[in-house]
Enzyme design. Structure first.
Site, PDB file in Angstrom:
ATOM      1  N   GLY A  32      17.083   4.230  23.153  1.00 32.03           N
ATOM      2  CA  GLY A  32      18.253   3.888  23.485  1.00 32.03           C
ATOM      3  C   GLY A  32      18.534   2.237  23.106  1.00 32.03           C
ATOM      4  N   VAL A  33      19.209   1.389  23.887  1.00 31.08           N
ATOM      5  CA  VAL A  33      19.377  -0.008  23.698  1.00 31.08           C
ATOM      6  C   VAL A  33      18.003  -0.746  23.595  1.00 31.08           C
ATOM      7  CG1 VAL A  33      20.150  -2.274  24.937  1.00 31.08           C
ATOM      8  CG2 VAL A  33      21.582  -0.236  25.020  1.00 31.08           C
ATOM      9  N   ASP A  34      17.184  -0.389  24.369  1.00 30.70           N
ATOM     10  CA  ASP A  34      15.795  -0.846  24.375  1.00 30.70           C
ATOM     11  C   ASP A  34      14.901  -0.659  22.830  1.00 30.70           C
ATOM     12  OD1 ASP A  34      13.511  -2.168  25.181  1.00 30.70           O
ATOM     13  OD2 ASP A  34      12.678  -0.408  26.280  1.00 30.70           O
TER      14      ASP A  34
END
Length: 172
Positions: A32-34
């Site tokens: 995801g964002v990570d």
């Protein structure tokens, strides 16, 4: 009080002092964002995570690293509760936003971009994730002058925009 703004786009492209990363407890990158932040920022971010957080970070807490090749100066990593795994204490989600603003203040950041923490793979219900972000960011005292909530897709951006307007009707 600094009211958040809704931004539509890729958080890794935000030209701000600090970008907030929705990290996992291990602080070693993820999905995801990570994953997007680690890919765009380069290995410097992971190297700094390992050096600064050898034992990871607790849910609801936040800490910073270099931003590597991102257009920001810092990445503020925060670990949201994993709703899908049974972590449903909303105060931990609220803490992510507050702690991230505290870290931004310690760094002297004047602008910051947030994703919707825990609303992706951690499956926090989107409506509540938006409500928690807007209310917490709007009511937490801070010297940060610009706070963005960045939504990757247009529908989420519109939903964030509506929540900000509902929270503060004078915002058009």
């Amino acid at each position: 009080m600094t009211l958040p703004l809704a931004a539509h786009g890729d958080i890794t492209q935000q030209s701000v002092d600090a970008i907030v990363n929705a990290a996992n407890n291990r602080m070693r990158g993820g999905g995801g964002v990570d994953g997007a932040i680690h890919r765009a920022g380069g290995p410097e971010i992971l190297d700094d995570c390992i050096a600064r957080f050898p034992h990871g970070l607790a849910t609801g807490d936040a800490g910073w690293t270099t931003a590597g090749r991102l257009p920001a100066r810092w990445v503020i990593h925060t670990v949201g509760p994993n709703h899908a795994a049974g972590e449903r204490d909303r105060s931990l989600l609220v803490s992510c936003y507050r702690r991230s603003l505290e870290v931004a203040e310690e760094l002297g950041a004047r602008s910051i971009a947030f994703p919707l923490i825990s609303a992706g793979v951690y499956a926090w219900p989107r409506d509540d994730a938006i409500a928690a972000s807007v209310a917490t960011l709007a009511t937490t005292p801070t010297r940060v002058e610009e706070i963005r909530i960045v939504a990757f897709d247009e529908a989420t951006h519109d939903q964030v925009q509506r929540a900000i307007r509902a929270y503060s009707p004078e915002i058009q």
